[in-house]
Enzyme design. Structure first.
Site, PDB file in Angstrom:
ATOM      1  N   GLY A  36       0.835  -1.204   0.000  1.00 33.66           N
ATOM      2  CA  GLY A  36       0.000   0.000   0.000  1.00 33.66           C
ATOM      3  C   GLY A  36       0.872   1.257   0.000  1.00 33.66           C
ATOM      4  N   HIS A  37       1.860   1.288   0.918  1.00 31.51           N
ATOM      5  CA  HIS A  37       2.784   2.437   0.949  1.00 31.51           C
ATOM      6  C   HIS A  37       3.527   2.552  -0.382  1.00 31.51           C
ATOM      7  CE1 HIS A  37       2.785   1.446   5.408  1.00 31.51           C
ATOM      8  NE2 HIS A  37       2.460   2.728   5.412  1.00 31.51           N
ATOM      9  N   GLN A  61       0.536  10.994  18.211  1.00 35.96           N
ATOM     10  CA  GLN A  61      -0.774  10.624  17.673  1.00 35.96           C
ATOM     11  C   GLN A  61      -1.303   9.317  18.274  1.00 35.96           C
ATOM     12  OE1 GLN A  61       0.933  10.342  13.538  1.00 35.96           O
ATOM     13  NE2 GLN A  61      -0.555   8.703  13.333  1.00 35.96           N
ATOM     14  N   GLU A 152      -6.224   6.073   1.048  1.00 41.53           N
ATOM     15  CA  GLU A 152      -7.638   6.253   1.412  1.00 41.53           C
ATOM     16  C   GLU A 152      -8.128   5.270   2.472  1.00 41.53           C
ATOM     17  OE1 GLU A 152      -9.646   6.330  -2.387  1.00 41.53           O
ATOM     18  OE2 GLU A 152      -9.784   8.515  -2.276  1.00 41.53           O
ATOM     19  N   LYS A 153      -7.277   4.321   2.878  1.00 41.08           N
ATOM     20  CA  LYS A 153      -7.685   3.473   4.010  1.00 41.08           C
ATOM     21  C   LYS A 153      -7.982   4.378   5.203  1.00 41.08           C
ATOM     22  CE  LYS A 153      -4.756   0.882   6.324  1.00 41.08           C
ATOM     23  NZ  LYS A 153      -4.866   1.472   7.681  1.00 41.08           N
ATOM     24  N   LEU A 188      -4.475  -3.538   3.180  1.00 41.02           N
ATOM     25  CA  LEU A 188      -3.095  -3.633   3.669  1.00 41.02           C
ATOM     26  C   LEU A 188      -2.875  -2.581   4.757  1.00 41.02           C
ATOM     27  CD1 LEU A 188      -1.032  -4.289   0.410  1.00 41.02           C
ATOM     28  CD2 LEU A 188      -2.096  -5.917   1.991  1.00 41.02           C
ATOM     29  N   SER A 189      -2.214  -3.017   5.817  1.00 41.15           N
ATOM     30  CA  SER A 189      -1.958  -2.140   6.961  1.00 41.15           C
ATOM     31  C   SER A 189      -0.722  -2.657   7.670  1.00 41.15           C
ATOM     32  CB  SER A 189      -3.154  -2.198   7.926  1.00 41.15           C
ATOM     33  OG  SER A 189      -2.781  -1.696   9.188  1.00 41.15           O
TER      34      SER A 189
HETATM   35  O1  PAF Z   1      -1.048   7.477   8.183  1.00 40.26           O
HETATM   36  C1  PAF Z   1       0.010   7.426   8.834  1.00 40.26           C
HETATM   37  O2  PAF Z   1       0.834   6.507   8.721  1.00 40.26           O
HETATM   38  C2  PAF Z   1       0.313   8.537   9.828  1.00 40.26           C
HETATM   39  O3  PAF Z   1      -0.844   8.983  10.465  1.00 40.26           O
HETATM   40  C3  PAF Z   1       1.088   9.723   9.198  1.00 40.26           C
HETATM   41  C4  PAF Z   1       0.264  10.431   8.169  1.00 40.26           C
HETATM   42  C5  PAF Z   1       2.380   9.213   8.585  1.00 40.26           C
HETATM   43  C6  PAF Z   1       1.450  10.740  10.292  1.00 40.26           C
HETATM   44  O4  PAF Z   1       2.247  10.172  11.266  1.00 40.26           O
END
Ligand code: PAF
Length: 288
Positions: A36-37, A61, A152-153, A188-189
């Site tokens: 995905g990345h 976060q 978009e996930k 995918l995650s």
């Molecule tokens: O989606 C993510 O992996 C994170 O929230 C991000 C955008 C890299 C910020 O840390």
């Protein structure tokens, strides 16, 4: 591919290229990269002269310390994958580099993220989007990208980031990229790596239930569609729906009727054992 560890190094790297007229794509990530990345990186490489990928597990976060501690970290593999995907540079700073003097000692700034940040993830992960806005705005200020790429996930995250750049006056094009799925449908995650083999077999049920519910929604109400997804998933041992909301894709506020908006998505978070998985699906699309 350059490996950059400090804010000064990445600023210098990007400003040199910017002066030569290069466009810069930024792909912000927390590492533990998957296909995905890589699809975001490949798109950024196609659309920009220079592609910078940030790899930083942002502590601000995470509202749950155990979640932060268990978040997968695979720096060496990440760098190899990024080099083969054609990234120009990776920015992989330490926590101290990003938050000098410690997280508690950063100047307090409350981001105006609009009502999109109050619902769903905003409700279940208090402070999460303020942390996302903090790191993403910092990255935008450090890298000064032409475009930034997000998957978009994390549908709600994209809406919140769009609100953040508006309220902060940051000039960057946000590019939303489609969800990448495994062959069995699981989105995918990085968190999928935390699933046991048994849980990994069960987790695709999330997408299966959502997909089934799109057909179901053609002749059932919003409420009935909602309930069929939640009941189906909660009936599976190991799965527990945290929330499932059927919302207007632009405001992220719940809809009661299908006629209320031309663009409606269902956003879901499900615990598979202790692993928190998110996904979404479109019920109605503009120009459908
Ligand atoms: O989606 C993510 O992996 C994170 O929230 C991000 C955008 C890299 C910020 O840390």
């Amino acid at each position: 591919m350059e490996i950059l560890r400090t804010v000064n190094d990445v600023r210098e790297y990007v400003s040199g290229r910017r002066q030569q007229g290069a466009s810069v794509g930024l792909v912000p990530t927390m590492g533990a990269l998957h296909a995905g990345h890589l699809s975001l990186v490949e798109r950024a490489v196609k659309e920009n002269d220079v592609t910078v990928v940030s790899v930083f597990v942002n502590p601000t976060q995470f509202n749950n310390p155990a979640d932060l501690a268990s978040y997968p970290r695979k720096e060496e593999d990440d760098f190899k994958m990024l080099a083969s995907a054609g990234a120009s540079a990776v920015f992989a700073p330490t926590v101290e580099e990003i938050y000098p003097g410690g997280i508690e000692n950063q100047p307090h700034h409350e981001f105006d993220l609009g009502s999109a940040a109050q619902v769903m993830e905003g409700k279940f992960r208090p402070g999460h989007f303020q942390g996302v806005a903090q790191i993403v705005s910092l990255l935008f200020r450090i890298v000064n990208p032409t475009r930034a790429y997000f998957g978009e996930k994390d549908f709600q995250q994209i809406a919140v980031i769009r609100n953040m750049i508006k309220s902060e006056g940051i000039n960057v094009e946000i590019v939303a990229c489609p969800i990448k799925r495994a062959d069995d449908g699981l989105a995918l995650s990085s968190r999928n790596a935390l699933l046991t083999p048994e849980q990994r077999k069960i987790a695709p049920e999330i997408h299966a239930a959502l997909k089934y519910s799109v057909d179901y929604s053609r002749d059932h109400s919003v409420r009935a569609t909602h309930d069929t997804v939640v009941e189906r998933l909660n009936a599976v041992p190991e799965l527990e729906v945290e929330y499932f909301e059927i919302v207007d894709a632009r405001t992220l506020l719940p809809v009661d009727e299908w006629e209320e908006s031309p663009w409606i998505v269902g956003c879901i978070t499900v615990y598979c054992g202790k692993v928190r998985l998110i996904d979404n699906i479109a019920y109605r699309l503009p120009n459908e």
